[in-house]
Design a protein around this motif. Structure first.
Motif, PDB file in Angstrom:
ATOM      1  N   UNK A  72       7.226 -12.296  10.056  1.00 33.72           N
ATOM      2  CA  UNK A  72       8.289 -12.758   9.167  1.00 33.72           C
ATOM      3  C   UNK A  72       7.696 -13.326   7.875  1.00 33.72           C
ATOM      4  N   UNK A  73       6.682 -14.144   8.004  1.00 29.89           N
ATOM      5  CA  UNK A  73       6.015 -14.726   6.830  1.00 29.89           C
ATOM      6  C   UNK A  73       5.464 -13.630   5.917  1.00 29.89           C
ATOM      7  N   UNK A  74       4.800 -12.644   6.504  1.00 27.54           N
ATOM      8  CA  UNK A  74       4.174 -11.586   5.700  1.00 27.54           C
ATOM      9  C   UNK A  74       5.227 -10.707   5.027  1.00 27.54           C
ATOM     10  N   UNK A  75       6.299 -10.383   5.744  1.00 27.63           N
ATOM     11  CA  UNK A  75       7.354  -9.542   5.172  1.00 27.63           C
ATOM     12  C   UNK A  75       7.975 -10.221   3.952  1.00 27.63           C
ATOM     13  N   UNK A  76       8.287 -11.494   4.062  1.00 32.22           N
ATOM     14  CA  UNK A  76       8.907 -12.206   2.936  1.00 32.22           C
ATOM     15  C   UNK A  76       7.916 -12.347   1.780  1.00 32.22           C
ATOM     16  N   UNK A  77       6.666 -12.631   2.085  1.00 31.36           N
ATOM     17  CA  UNK A  77       5.651 -12.738   1.025  1.00 31.36           C
ATOM     18  C   UNK A  77       5.502 -11.415   0.277  1.00 31.36           C
ATOM     19  N   UNK A  78       5.379 -10.331   1.020  1.00 28.74           N
ATOM     20  CA  UNK A  78       5.213  -9.016   0.388  1.00 28.74           C
ATOM     21  C   UNK A  78       6.447  -8.680  -0.446  1.00 28.74           C
ATOM     22  N   UNK A  79       7.635  -8.947   0.082  1.00 29.26           N
ATOM     23  CA  UNK A  79       8.868  -8.695  -0.681  1.00 29.26           C
ATOM     24  C   UNK A  79       8.871  -9.508  -1.974  1.00 29.26           C
ATOM     25  N   UNK A  80       8.430 -10.742  -1.893  1.00 32.33           N
ATOM     26  CA  UNK A  80       8.359 -11.585  -3.097  1.00 32.33           C
ATOM     27  C   UNK A  80       7.385 -10.977  -4.107  1.00 32.33           C
TER      28      UNK A  80
END
Length: 170
Positions: A24-32
């Motif tokens: 979840x952390x990585x998905x949101x970071x990459x999306x950002x």
């Protein structure tokens, strides 16, 4: 305040379910990093970019009954699964979120394993460095993961494919 919560809920709804806190952390970071309007601040941590704000926001959404956090015992550790509750879906329907190309990017990322997303997010975290310097950072900071040059190259290719996907759907 709730706009940022709604964006996160939209992301979880778009994937159907996200398995793993790290994922979840990585998905949101990459999306950002792909210029989607997530406001959480990230710092480099043990498993790559990490946001305390994101952790707290997920906890708040869970406490409000908008996000379901299911904790499962997997061998010697616990794994978490996140999905939107009916209340969360209702809240989201009343608070429109406009990010048209986000679902395709999120679905794609959610199909990747957390280890690969950790590498992708680490490469993005150091994107201002040369490829050689990024590889050196990965080999130093992520030595336990034993990433290869081929995996780092795959991460760069994956980032480009996500950028194309985000650009083509805008």
């Amino acid at each position: 305040m709730l706009k940022d919560h709604a964006k996160l809920m939209y992301a979880i709804e778009a994937t159907g379910e996200i398995t793993g806190r790290k994922k979840l952390q990585k998905i949101i970071y990459i999306a950002k990093k792909l210029s989607f309007p997530f406001q959480e601040r990230f710092q480099f941590h043990f498993y790559g970019p990490y946001s305390e704000e994101l952790t707290l926001r997920v906890e708040e959404l869970s406490n409000l009954g908008f996000v379901e956090e299911i904790r499962e015992k997997k061998g010697g550790y616990f794994q978490y699964r996140y999905s939107l509750t009916d209340s969360g879906k209702e809240f989201l329907s009343l608070n429109e979120v406009e990010m048209p190309c986000l679902p395709d990017c999120l679905l794609d990322m959610n199909e990747q394993n957390a280890r690969f997303l950790e590498l992708v997010s680490t490469v993005l975290y150091f994107e201002n460095l040369s490829r050689e310097e990024v590889a050196e950072k990965v080999f130093t900071l992520k030595s336990k993961q034993k990433y290869t040059l081929e995996e780092i190259s795959d991460a760069y290719s994956y980032i480009e494919s996500l950028k194309e996907k985000a650009k083509s759907l805008v």
